[in-house]
Design an enzyme around this catalytic site. Sequence first.
Site, PDB file in Angstrom:
ATOM      1  N   ASP A  14       0.823  -1.207   0.000  1.00  0.00           N
ATOM      2  CA  ASP A  14       0.000   0.000   0.000  1.00  0.00           C
ATOM      3  C   ASP A  14       0.857   1.257   0.000  1.00  0.00           C
ATOM      4  O   ASP A  14       2.035   1.230   0.350  1.00  0.00           O
ATOM      5  CB  ASP A  14      -0.909   0.023   1.239  1.00  0.00           C
ATOM      6  CG  ASP A  14      -0.113   0.078   2.532  1.00  0.00           C
ATOM      7  OD1 ASP A  14       0.841  -0.714   2.672  1.00  0.00           O
ATOM      8  OD2 ASP A  14      -0.421   0.919   3.399  1.00  0.00           O
ATOM      9  N   GLU A  15       0.242   2.368  -0.389  1.00  0.00           N
ATOM     10  CA  GLU A  15       0.825   3.704  -0.289  1.00  0.00           C
ATOM     11  C   GLU A  15       2.271   3.759  -0.816  1.00  0.00           C
ATOM     12  O   GLU A  15       3.163   4.284  -0.158  1.00  0.00           O
ATOM     13  CB  GLU A  15       0.768   4.191   1.158  1.00  0.00           C
ATOM     14  CG  GLU A  15      -0.651   4.321   1.688  1.00  0.00           C
ATOM     15  CD  GLU A  15      -0.727   4.803   3.121  1.00  0.00           C
ATOM     16  OE1 GLU A  15      -1.668   5.541   3.446  1.00  0.00           O
ATOM     17  OE2 GLU A  15       0.163   4.437   3.920  1.00  0.00           O
ATOM     18  N   VAL A  16       2.460   3.221  -2.004  1.00  0.00           N
ATOM     19  CA  VAL A  16       3.805   3.213  -2.599  1.00  0.00           C
ATOM     20  C   VAL A  16       3.979   4.472  -3.444  1.00  0.00           C
ATOM     21  O   VAL A  16       3.462   4.568  -4.558  1.00  0.00           O
ATOM     22  CB  VAL A  16       4.020   1.935  -3.442  1.00  0.00           C
ATOM     23  CG1 VAL A  16       5.417   1.940  -4.054  1.00  0.00           C
ATOM     24  CG2 VAL A  16       3.816   0.687  -2.581  1.00  0.00           C
TER      25      VAL A  16
END
Length: 544
Positions: free
Chosen positions: A334-336
């Site tokens: 997530d949230e890369v």
Amino acid sequence: MLVDLFKSLFLILALAPCLYRTLVLGSVPEINGSLTYLWPLPSEFTFGNDTLSVDPSLSLTVGGKGGNSGILSAAFDRYRAIVFKHSDAFSIFSRFRGRRSVYDISELNVIVHSDSEELQLGVDESYSLFIAKNDGQSIIGGATIEANTVYGALRGLETFSQLCAFDYGTKSVQVYKAPWYILDKPRFPYRGLLLDTSRHFLPVDVIKQIIESMSYTKLNVLHWHIIDEQSFPLEVPTYPNLWQGSYTKWERYTVEDAYEIVNFAKIRGINVMAEVDIPGHAESWGAGYPDLWPSPSCREPLDVTKNFSFDVISGILTDMRKIFPFELFHLGGDEVNTDCWTSTPHVKQWLQDRNMTTKDAYQYFVLKAQEIAISKSWTPVNWEETFNTFAANLNPQTVVHNWLGPGVCPKAVVKGFRCIFSNQGVWYLDHLDVPWDRVYTAEPLEGINDVHKQELVLGGEVCMWGETADTSVVQQTIWPRAAAAAERLWSRREAISTANINSTALPRLQYFRCLLNRRGVQAAPVTNKYARTPPIGPGSCYDQ
């Protein structure tokens, strides 16, 4: 089997409504001022009007192939200590008080049909529990739990413990509204709680306390978010410098610590799913191995160009596979934020040489990490961004973990993926302004009407992110709202969704919160505007 006999007795007892009130499959709970104070609510049950006494010397009698399980005997000892917390303390005075020497329940009979103690996703947690007066004539007098596995027996023991109440007048343990006839099983196989030990370190004993409290609500998966960008507290023998990323040398978990947590959880019927969140959320890795950073100014995502990044991931997973037997492993994803990849010369060149965008590189990293996990006999779990970005290329074994909002699980199951529901709007416990009723009414199957697609939803998970929670407040942030989700995940949807929850659920949850308090769990009041807020003045636990 005894359960067949008891099913027949259900029909006979139905002819005597004056003795008990019934809730059966497909019916709606009666709202008449008499609620069933069991949490979570069992699938099917009947009860009566009798009060039975329980012998403080209650003994365990076992049967079936799994009756001699050490897990069962240890659980009986734990629950016996809970049930007889008061009466044991006063036993030395019993002869002065004229305590009765004959009890209605002197023996708990537990029958476990399988001797397997393997704990994996979908293990049979069903059980039957029958409590009736032993008058020397009834063939089902006393208390009997029957289950196919020891883990079903554990759930039955929890229900039995909740039916036992200490009477301060007689200083004895009693079961009210007997006879009880319960047939119970979980609605979903995955009922989880995420615990974040990267944003704030939680000591091993605190994690154990949380696991213990999970067992009271029949939650069965601890999602251990061990590592994140802020700290790397876990020992990895293959790459020992990784835990240089811990906050201090005192805020670390040894391999032995992790193994102890996993086994502590197992004997309570709880799996531990570990998470290594990659390629983002990994800045702490570079404290021990700076080569994992694309550059000193670009510290995450991990360097996609280097084989060393994947060697370290493989080493971590190899070491963790020796500790975590659960079939699911969480790989994050997530949230890369890939912006600094394009501003790092050697990464930019690597992308150009392969005619790849940063989105392509993100996909490449996630899929390669999945291959490593699968090679070690793990099923990969990834946060929903991986599905949202490149669903067509995800490994079909992938379990999609929803968090950003509603609507993801319906999309995932249409494409054949399994899904875990954790909508942050309702099931993120660090959102202190989410009240109990929004937690309770959140529905993992919302928007999924096809029965076959519904089966792809494994269940759900409430998430205790640790940015603003540490040992001082973690339990009161988790409880009692996590219990609201636990009933949603265990109990039949029809039984808990078809009436006014302020009448049917709220009084029961308030009662359960007080039960948690009595068991030493620092659960906050149910109805405060903000979770974990203490009482504003004097009053009873039951008046929140």
